[in-house]
Design a protein around this motif. Structure first.
Motif, PDB file in Angstrom:
ATOM      1  N   VAL A   1       1.297  -6.535  -5.004  1.00  0.00           N
ATOM      2  CA  VAL A   1       1.909  -5.210  -4.912  1.00  0.00           C
ATOM      3  C   VAL A   1       1.021  -4.258  -4.113  1.00  0.00           C
ATOM      4  CG1 VAL A   1       2.646  -3.199  -6.253  1.00  0.00           C
ATOM      5  CG2 VAL A   1       3.140  -5.481  -7.086  1.00  0.00           C
ATOM      6  N   GLU A   2      -0.252  -4.266  -4.403  1.00  0.00           N
ATOM      7  CA  GLU A   2      -1.190  -3.405  -3.681  1.00  0.00           C
ATOM      8  C   GLU A   2      -1.246  -3.771  -2.198  1.00  0.00           C
ATOM      9  OE1 GLU A   2      -4.254  -2.635  -7.438  1.00  0.00           O
ATOM     10  OE2 GLU A   2      -4.547  -4.349  -6.105  1.00  0.00           O
ATOM     11  N   SER A   3      -1.179  -5.054  -1.899  1.00  0.00           N
ATOM     12  CA  SER A   3      -1.162  -5.498  -0.500  1.00  0.00           C
ATOM     13  C   SER A   3       0.100  -5.006   0.205  1.00  0.00           C
ATOM     14  CB  SER A   3      -1.248  -7.018  -0.420  1.00  0.00           C
ATOM     15  OG  SER A   3      -2.506  -7.487  -0.853  1.00  0.00           O
ATOM     16  N   ALA A   4       1.253  -5.082  -0.475  1.00  0.00           N
ATOM     17  CA  ALA A   4       2.514  -4.602   0.115  1.00  0.00           C
ATOM     18  C   ALA A   4       2.439  -3.106   0.396  1.00  0.00           C
ATOM     19  CB  ALA A   4       3.689  -4.927  -0.808  1.00  0.00           C
ATOM     20  N   LEU A   5       1.865  -2.340  -0.532  1.00  0.00           N
ATOM     21  CA  LEU A   5       1.704  -0.895  -0.317  1.00  0.00           C
ATOM     22  C   LEU A   5       0.771  -0.601   0.856  1.00  0.00           C
ATOM     23  CD1 LEU A   5       1.470   0.442  -3.978  1.00  0.00           C
ATOM     24  CD2 LEU A   5       3.314   0.843  -2.334  1.00  0.00           C
ATOM     25  N   GLN A   6      -0.288  -1.391   0.995  1.00  0.00           N
ATOM     26  CA  GLN A   6      -1.213  -1.210   2.116  1.00  0.00           C
ATOM     27  C   GLN A   6      -0.516  -1.493   3.439  1.00  0.00           C
ATOM     28  OE1 GLN A   6      -4.257   0.106   2.004  1.00  0.00           O
ATOM     29  NE2 GLN A   6      -4.521  -0.093   4.219  1.00  0.00           N
ATOM     30  N   GLU A   7       0.288  -2.553   3.482  1.00  0.00           N
ATOM     31  CA  GLU A   7       1.039  -2.868   4.706  1.00  0.00           C
ATOM     32  C   GLU A   7       2.017  -1.741   5.036  1.00  0.00           C
ATOM     33  OE1 GLU A   7       0.491  -5.230   6.874  1.00  0.00           O
ATOM     34  OE2 GLU A   7      -1.032  -6.219   5.664  1.00  0.00           O
TER      35      GLU A   7
ATOM     36  N   ARG B   1       5.197   4.574  -4.340  1.00  0.00           N
ATOM     37  CA  ARG B   1       4.947   3.906  -5.616  1.00  0.00           C
ATOM     38  C   ARG B   1       5.894   2.708  -5.699  1.00  0.00           C
ATOM     39  NH1 ARG B   1       7.937   8.216  -6.111  1.00  0.00           N
ATOM     40  NH2 ARG B   1       9.746   8.306  -7.444  1.00  0.00           N
ATOM     41  N   VAL B   2       5.473   1.724  -6.448  1.00  0.00           N
ATOM     42  CA  VAL B   2       6.249   0.494  -6.565  1.00  0.00           C
ATOM     43  C   VAL B   2       7.220   0.617  -7.733  1.00  0.00           C
ATOM     44  CG1 VAL B   2       6.091  -1.978  -7.054  1.00  0.00           C
ATOM     45  CG2 VAL B   2       4.454  -0.903  -5.534  1.00  0.00           C
ATOM     46  N   GLU B   3       8.450   0.163  -7.493  1.00  0.00           N
ATOM     47  CA  GLU B   3       9.479   0.193  -8.526  1.00  0.00           C
ATOM     48  C   GLU B   3       9.156  -0.784  -9.656  1.00  0.00           C
ATOM     49  OE1 GLU B   3      13.861  -1.359  -8.203  1.00  0.00           O
ATOM     50  OE2 GLU B   3      13.723   0.607  -7.242  1.00  0.00           O
ATOM     51  N   ARG B   4       8.749  -2.000  -9.309  1.00  0.00           N
ATOM     52  CA  ARG B   4       8.411  -3.035 -10.284  1.00  0.00           C
ATOM     53  C   ARG B   4       7.248  -3.855  -9.752  1.00  0.00           C
ATOM     54  NH1 ARG B   4      13.311  -6.816 -11.410  1.00  0.00           N
ATOM     55  NH2 ARG B   4      11.517  -7.954 -12.106  1.00  0.00           N
ATOM     56  N   ALA B   5       6.418  -4.353 -10.654  1.00  0.00           N
ATOM     57  CA  ALA B   5       5.280  -5.177 -10.253  1.00  0.00           C
ATOM     58  C   ALA B   5       5.716  -6.571  -9.819  1.00  0.00           C
ATOM     59  CB  ALA B   5       4.264  -5.270 -11.386  1.00  0.00           C
ATOM     60  N   GLU B   6       6.916  -6.990 -10.242  1.00  0.00           N
ATOM     61  CA  GLU B   6       7.426  -8.299  -9.842  1.00  0.00           C
ATOM     62  C   GLU B   6       8.228  -8.158  -8.554  1.00  0.00           C
ATOM     63  OE1 GLU B   6       8.497  -7.082 -13.048  1.00  0.00           O
ATOM     64  OE2 GLU B   6       6.580  -7.777 -13.818  1.00  0.00           O
ATOM     65  N   PRO B   7       8.211  -9.183  -7.714  1.00  0.00           N
ATOM     66  CA  PRO B   7       8.990  -9.111  -6.479  1.00  0.00           C
ATOM     67  C   PRO B   7      10.487  -8.943  -6.767  1.00  0.00           C
ATOM     68  CG  PRO B   7       7.498 -10.999  -6.438  1.00  0.00           C
ATOM     69  CD  PRO B   7       7.462 -10.436  -7.820  1.00  0.00           C
TER      70      PRO B   7
END
Length: 152
Positions: free
Chosen positions: A64-70, A80-86
């Motif tokens: 999740v943190e990697s996706a936010l960095q990208e 912010r991420v909706e869910r920690a799971e894909p």
């Protein structure tokens, strides 16, 4: 004879040479407006086709943190991420500048945008634009990603 060799190559040899899919992380960046949900797409650096921010996992960060960095580096997204799971995953072949392809499976995270910055690492290398989820699905090429977008 040539037909037999071709069948052996495509049915037996090529699958053996194919490497396992490499993992990438992706962010579907969205916002809710009075007119409905919108999804942010960016252009790829090489071909200019519409994609979502994605990349290889980053050492020291979880998926999740990697996706936010990208999302930050490629689109200027603070979110912010909706869910920690894909929310899902899709497969594609990543083309490299050297001419070869790597089979990839991208795990997709839905990212609710807090703000969009004008100055970010790849600002001069990509375009970005808002679309409805259906419009976004029609713009991207990967069938698995199209399905995830249509479910939004």
């Amino acid at each position: 004879m040539t037909e037999g060799l071709m069948k052996t190559w495509t049915d037996l040899v090529q699958p053996l040479l194919r490497r396992p899919r490499q993992l990438q992380v992706a962010a579907i960046c969205y916002r809710d407006t009075p007119k409905g949900r919108q999804v942010l797409l960016i252009t790829s650096r090489g071909t200019g086709r519409w994609i979502v921010p994605k990349g290889w996992p980053i050492d020291g960060l979880n998926a999740v943190e990697s996706a936010l960095q990208e999302a930050w580096e490629e689109a200027g997204v603070k979110a912010r991420v909706e869910r920690a799971e894909p929310a899902g995953h899709f497969a594609y072949d990543k083309r490299h500048d050297e001419g070869y392809e790597t089979p990839v499976e991208a795990h997709v995270f839905k990212v609710c945008i807090d703000r969009l910055e004008d100055s970010y690492p790849e600002a001069g290398e990509r375009d970005r634009q808002w679309f409805t989820p259906e419009e976004a699905a029609n713009r991207v090429q990967e069938p698995g990603l199209q399905e995830i977008l249509r479910q939004m």
